[in-house]
Design a protein around this motif. Structure first.
Motif, PDB file in Angstrom:
ATOM      1  N   GLY A  59       0.925  -1.111  -0.011  1.00  0.00           N
ATOM      2  CA  GLY A  59      -0.048  -0.025  -0.110  1.00  0.00           C
ATOM      3  C   GLY A  59       0.894   1.328   0.049  1.00  0.00           C
ATOM      4  O   GLY A  59       0.150   2.466  -0.055  1.00  0.00           O
ATOM      5  N   GLU A  60       2.048   0.901  -0.080  1.00  0.00           N
ATOM      6  CA  GLU A  60       3.296   2.237  -0.238  1.00  0.00           C
ATOM      7  C   GLU A  60       3.807   1.921  -1.334  1.00  0.00           C
ATOM      8  O   GLU A  60       4.149   1.074  -1.900  1.00  0.00           O
ATOM      9  N   HIS A  73      12.145   1.741  -1.344  1.00  0.00           N
ATOM     10  CA  HIS A  73      10.970   2.231  -0.832  1.00  0.00           C
ATOM     11  C   HIS A  73      10.802   3.446  -0.482  1.00  0.00           C
ATOM     12  O   HIS A  73      11.941   4.042   0.286  1.00  0.00           O
ATOM     13  N   LYS A  74       9.908   4.409  -1.219  1.00  0.00           N
ATOM     14  CA  LYS A  74       9.800   5.799  -0.961  1.00  0.00           C
ATOM     15  C   LYS A  74       9.838   6.268   0.584  1.00  0.00           C
ATOM     16  O   LYS A  74       8.739   5.518   1.108  1.00  0.00           O
ATOM     17  N   GLY A  75      10.508   7.026   0.961  1.00  0.00           N
ATOM     18  CA  GLY A  75      10.322   7.478   2.257  1.00  0.00           C
ATOM     19  C   GLY A  75      10.941   6.549   3.406  1.00  0.00           C
ATOM     20  O   GLY A  75      10.912   6.973   4.595  1.00  0.00           O
ATOM     21  N   HIS A  80       9.104  10.294   4.298  1.00  0.00           N
ATOM     22  CA  HIS A  80       8.211  10.745   3.419  1.00  0.00           C
ATOM     23  C   HIS A  80       7.461   9.812   2.367  1.00  0.00           C
ATOM     24  O   HIS A  80       7.790  10.052   1.191  1.00  0.00           O
ATOM     25  N   THR A  81       6.837   9.076   3.124  1.00  0.00           N
ATOM     26  CA  THR A  81       6.181   7.884   2.531  1.00  0.00           C
ATOM     27  C   THR A  81       5.244   8.206   1.745  1.00  0.00           C
ATOM     28  O   THR A  81       4.691   9.368   1.871  1.00  0.00           O
ATOM     29  N   ASN A 103       3.441  12.049   2.457  1.00  0.00           N
ATOM     30  CA  ASN A 103       3.823  12.391   3.714  1.00  0.00           C
ATOM     31  C   ASN A 103       4.963  13.268   3.662  1.00  0.00           C
ATOM     32  O   ASN A 103       6.112  12.870   3.443  1.00  0.00           O
ATOM     33  N   GLY A 104       4.921  14.480   3.773  1.00  0.00           N
ATOM     34  CA  GLY A 104       6.110  15.576   3.848  1.00  0.00           C
ATOM     35  C   GLY A 104       6.441  15.789   1.965  1.00  0.00           C
ATOM     36  O   GLY A 104       5.765  15.387   1.321  1.00  0.00           O
TER      37      GLY A 104
END
Length: 229
Positions: A59-60, A73-75, A80-81, A103-104
């Motif tokens: 889900g990310e 994996h972003k963040g 900053h996911t 996020n951010g």
């Protein structure tokens, strides 16, 4: 475009989904990441089969780094996911569109979006008034984007930064205060004051919508549903 989530729910297997996407010679497909609330384009990266599968399962967002030749994996490091709200692929199956709750900042520079380098386009200045004339509410879309940027970047000294850092209680207090000011201005039959206070109320309401991650589009859809009744 086809919604990947919907098609998987309808019985599309992972093998069928993977086959529907046109991977390039390196086994990659470009993924455009869009803010699900403001609709701003945040970044573009590449996915391979493994990163796409991880994205759907977690889900990310997960991507493939061409420079490092590894999954990322972003963040994971910055925090900053990107929480995936929807994932789609285009009619040719050669580009993904990933709509996320960011996020951010999305950009490694600390910017809300990676697309901040504006290139002048001939006739752009003269086209703006026509656009504004044709769309009475273009300013609301622009304001939604600016508020999203402020939430992500938190520029020092900005009033919007102050509201987001103080949190929901402060934002709600301001919405209540501005609502009272609108009522007083209307009661006093002072249209100049009513215009001013209404602007304050709309701004704070849009900050509240951003804090709640509720797109203005959803409010417009609700109004449309009521109209159709």
């Amino acid at each position: 475009m086809s919604n990947v989530d919907n098609e998987q729910q309808a019985g599309l297997s992972w093998e069928e989904l993977s086959a529907a996407i046109k991977w390039d010679a390196q086994g990659l497909v470009p993924a455009i990441v869009q803010d699900a609330v403001s609709k701003d384009v945040l970044m573009m990266a590449y996915m391979n089969e493994e990163s796409l599968k991880l994205t759907l399962e977690s889900g990310e967002t997960w991507f493939w780094s061409r420079s490092r030749s590894e999954l990322w994996h972003k963040g994971a490091t910055s925090g900053h996911t990107q929480q995936v709200r929807a994932l789609k692929y285009d009619c040719d199956g050669d580009t993904l569109l990933v709509q996320v709750i960011q996020n951010g900042p999305a950009c490694h520079t600390g910017r809300y979006s990676c697309f901040y380098n504006e290139v002048p386009v001939k006739g752009q200045a003269s086209a703006e008034p026509a656009t504004a004339a044709n769309d009475r509410f273009a300013m609301l879309s622009k304001l939604e984007s600016v508020i999203a940027q402020r939430e992500a970047e938190r520029p020092e000294g900005a009033y919007t930064t102050y509201l987001f850092e103080k949190g929901i209680d402060k934002i709600l207090k301001k919405v209540g205060e501005e609502t009272a000011e609108v009522i007083i201005a209307a009661k006093n039959r002072d249209n100049d004051e009513l215009r001013y206070e209404s602007s304050d109320l709309i701004f704070h309401l849009m900050v509240l919508l951003r804090e709640a991650k509720l797109p203005l589009d959803e409010v417009m859809k609700e109004l449309d549903r009521r109209h159709k009744k």
